[in-house]
Write a protein that holds these residues in place. Structure first.
Motif, PDB file in Angstrom:
ATOM      1  N   ARG A  73       0.837  -1.212   0.000  1.00  0.00           N
ATOM      2  CA  ARG A  73       0.000   0.000   0.000  1.00  0.00           C
ATOM      3  C   ARG A  73       0.865   1.253   0.000  1.00  0.00           C
ATOM      4  N   ARG A  74       1.885   1.255   0.854  1.00  0.00           N
ATOM      5  CA  ARG A  74       2.776   2.429   0.911  1.00  0.00           C
ATOM      6  C   ARG A  74       3.527   2.616  -0.404  1.00  0.00           C
ATOM      7  N   TYR A  75       4.001   1.510  -0.961  1.00  0.00           N
ATOM      8  CA  TYR A  75       4.732   1.566  -2.227  1.00  0.00           C
ATOM      9  C   TYR A  75       3.844   2.153  -3.324  1.00  0.00           C
ATOM     10  N   GLU A  76       2.603   1.731  -3.398  1.00  0.00           N
ATOM     11  CA  GLU A  76       1.684   2.213  -4.432  1.00  0.00           C
ATOM     12  C   GLU A  76       1.353   3.691  -4.278  1.00  0.00           C
ATOM     13  N   GLN A  77       1.523   4.241  -3.100  1.00  0.00           N
ATOM     14  CA  GLN A  77       1.246   5.661  -2.877  1.00  0.00           C
ATOM     15  C   GLN A  77       2.413   6.554  -3.317  1.00  0.00           C
ATOM     16  N   LEU A  78       3.559   5.947  -3.594  1.00  0.00           N
ATOM     17  CA  LEU A  78       4.723   6.717  -4.035  1.00  0.00           C
ATOM     18  C   LEU A  78       4.606   7.056  -5.521  1.00  0.00           C
ATOM     19  N   ASN A  79       5.285   8.150  -5.920  1.00  0.00           N
ATOM     20  CA  ASN A  79       5.316   8.448  -7.348  1.00  0.00           C
ATOM     21  C   ASN A  79       6.278   7.468  -8.040  1.00  0.00           C
ATOM     22  N   ARG A  80       6.242   7.447  -9.358  1.00  0.00           N
ATOM     23  CA  ARG A  80       7.015   6.476 -10.148  1.00  0.00           C
ATOM     24  C   ARG A  80       8.516   6.570  -9.847  1.00  0.00           C
ATOM     25  N   LYS A  81       9.038   7.768  -9.719  1.00  0.00           N
ATOM     26  CA  LYS A  81      10.474   7.956  -9.450  1.00  0.00           C
ATOM     27  C   LYS A  81      10.867   7.305  -8.120  1.00  0.00           C
ATOM     28  N   ASN A  82      10.078   7.512  -7.084  1.00  0.00           N
ATOM     29  CA  ASN A  82      10.380   6.924  -5.781  1.00  0.00           C
ATOM     30  C   ASN A  82      10.169   5.407  -5.773  1.00  0.00           C
ATOM     31  N   GLN A  83       9.194   4.934  -6.561  1.00  0.00           N
ATOM     32  CA  GLN A  83       9.020   3.483  -6.682  1.00  0.00           C
ATOM     33  C   GLN A  83      10.267   2.846  -7.297  1.00  0.00           C
ATOM     34  N   GLU A  84      10.801   3.479  -8.328  1.00  0.00           N
ATOM     35  CA  GLU A  84      12.031   2.977  -8.962  1.00  0.00           C
ATOM     36  C   GLU A  84      13.194   2.997  -7.980  1.00  0.00           C
ATOM     37  N   LEU A  85      13.272   4.067  -7.193  1.00  0.00           N
ATOM     38  CA  LEU A  85      14.317   4.182  -6.177  1.00  0.00           C
ATOM     39  C   LEU A  85      14.220   3.028  -5.166  1.00  0.00           C
ATOM     40  N   ILE A  86      13.006   2.753  -4.693  1.00  0.00           N
ATOM     41  CA  ILE A  86      12.796   1.649  -3.753  1.00  0.00           C
ATOM     42  C   ILE A  86      13.188   0.316  -4.400  1.00  0.00           C
ATOM     43  N   PHE A  87      12.767   0.107  -5.629  1.00  0.00           N
ATOM     44  CA  PHE A  87      13.087  -1.138  -6.326  1.00  0.00           C
ATOM     45  C   PHE A  87      14.599  -1.314  -6.454  1.00  0.00           C
ATOM     46  N   ASN A  88      15.297  -0.261  -6.874  1.00  0.00           N
ATOM     47  CA  ASN A  88      16.758  -0.328  -7.017  1.00  0.00           C
ATOM     48  C   ASN A  88      17.439  -0.561  -5.673  1.00  0.00           C
ATOM     49  N   LEU A  89      16.917   0.070  -4.646  1.00  0.00           N
ATOM     50  CA  LEU A  89      17.475  -0.106  -3.307  1.00  0.00           C
ATOM     51  C   LEU A  89      17.335  -1.561  -2.843  1.00  0.00           C
ATOM     52  N   THR A  90      16.185  -2.156  -3.098  1.00  0.00           N
ATOM     53  CA  THR A  90      16.004  -3.559  -2.682  1.00  0.00           C
ATOM     54  C   THR A  90      16.951  -4.483  -3.444  1.00  0.00           C
ATOM     55  N   GLU A  91      17.205  -4.182  -4.713  1.00  0.00           N
ATOM     56  CA  GLU A  91      18.176  -4.980  -5.474  1.00  0.00           C
ATOM     57  C   GLU A  91      19.568  -4.853  -4.875  1.00  0.00           C
ATOM     58  N   GLU A  92      19.956  -3.638  -4.515  1.00  0.00           N
ATOM     59  CA  GLU A  92      21.267  -3.410  -3.904  1.00  0.00           C
ATOM     60  C   GLU A  92      21.389  -4.135  -2.563  1.00  0.00           C
ATOM     61  N   LEU A  93      20.345  -4.051  -1.765  1.00  0.00           N
ATOM     62  CA  LEU A  93      20.354  -4.726  -0.460  1.00  0.00           C
ATOM     63  C   LEU A  93      20.459  -6.236  -0.628  1.00  0.00           C
ATOM     64  N   GLU A  94      19.716  -6.772  -1.579  1.00  0.00           N
ATOM     65  CA  GLU A  94      19.751  -8.214  -1.816  1.00  0.00           C
ATOM     66  C   GLU A  94      21.137  -8.654  -2.283  1.00  0.00           C
ATOM     67  N   SER A  95      21.733  -7.880  -3.166  1.00  0.00           N
ATOM     68  CA  SER A  95      23.078  -8.183  -3.657  1.00  0.00           C
ATOM     69  C   SER A  95      24.094  -8.142  -2.516  1.00  0.00           C
ATOM     70  N   GLY A  96      24.004  -7.108  -1.681  1.00  0.00           N
ATOM     71  CA  GLY A  96      24.906  -6.994  -0.531  1.00  0.00           C
ATOM     72  C   GLY A  96      24.717  -8.140   0.449  1.00  0.00           C
ATOM     73  N   GLN A  97      23.484  -8.552   0.634  1.00  0.00           N
ATOM     74  CA  GLN A  97      23.194  -9.666   1.545  1.00  0.00           C
ATOM     75  C   GLN A  97      23.818 -10.962   1.030  1.00  0.00           C
ATOM     76  N   ARG A  98      23.703 -11.187  -0.289  1.00  0.00           N
ATOM     77  CA  ARG A  98      24.312 -12.399  -0.863  1.00  0.00           C
ATOM     78  C   ARG A  98      25.818 -12.384  -0.694  1.00  0.00           C
ATOM     79  N   LEU A  99      26.439 -11.219  -0.922  1.00  0.00           N
ATOM     80  CA  LEU A  99      27.893 -11.110  -0.750  1.00  0.00           C
ATOM     81  C   LEU A  99      28.294 -11.387   0.693  1.00  0.00           C
TER      82      LEU A  99
END
Length: 127
Positions: free
Chosen positions: A88-114
């Protein structure tokens, strides 16, 4: 005779007895005896089966028709509620912030794997 749902669960996963045996580290003969009700289920095997099939022990033994115990259902409901609120919170964000969140989760996942690989290498060196 010990009535259980092991055969039904195994067939749902389209596994042969040998495959199930290998996955929970018992013999094919033991799986056969369990499915036929010839063997009482040892606690360690019962726990392995419940974990593998992601069901409650009560479900395997026909003590309940619910695949998961009450504790699991409560935990699942809590996770579902958190995920719903997050979406719900994600859907309330504008497209730019949604992309930022998506990219951040990818970075976090990559760091976690490392980090996990690094910790595994460290653990292997100690052994």
């Amino acid at each position: 005779m010990v009535r259980n749902r092991v055969k039904e669960l195994r067939k749902e996963r389209r596994l042969r007895q040998e495959e199930l045996a290998g996955r929970i580290n018992i013999s094919q003969q033991t799986v056969s005896r369990i499915e036929n009700g010839d063997n009482a289920l040892a606690a360690d095997i019962l726990m392995s089966l419940a974990n593998y099939f992601d069901v409650s022990i009560d479900y395997i033994l026909y003590r309940s028709d619910s695949r998961r115990g009450e504790e699991s259902r409560v935990e699942f409901d809590e996770i579902q509620e958190r995920n719903y609120n997050l979406c719900r919170r994600y859907e309330q964000l504008n497209r730019k912030n949604q992309e930022l969140i998506f990219n951040l989760t990818e970075e976090l996942e990559s760091g976690q794997r490392l980090r996990e690989r690094f910790l595994n290498m460290k653990r292997e060196k100690r052994e």
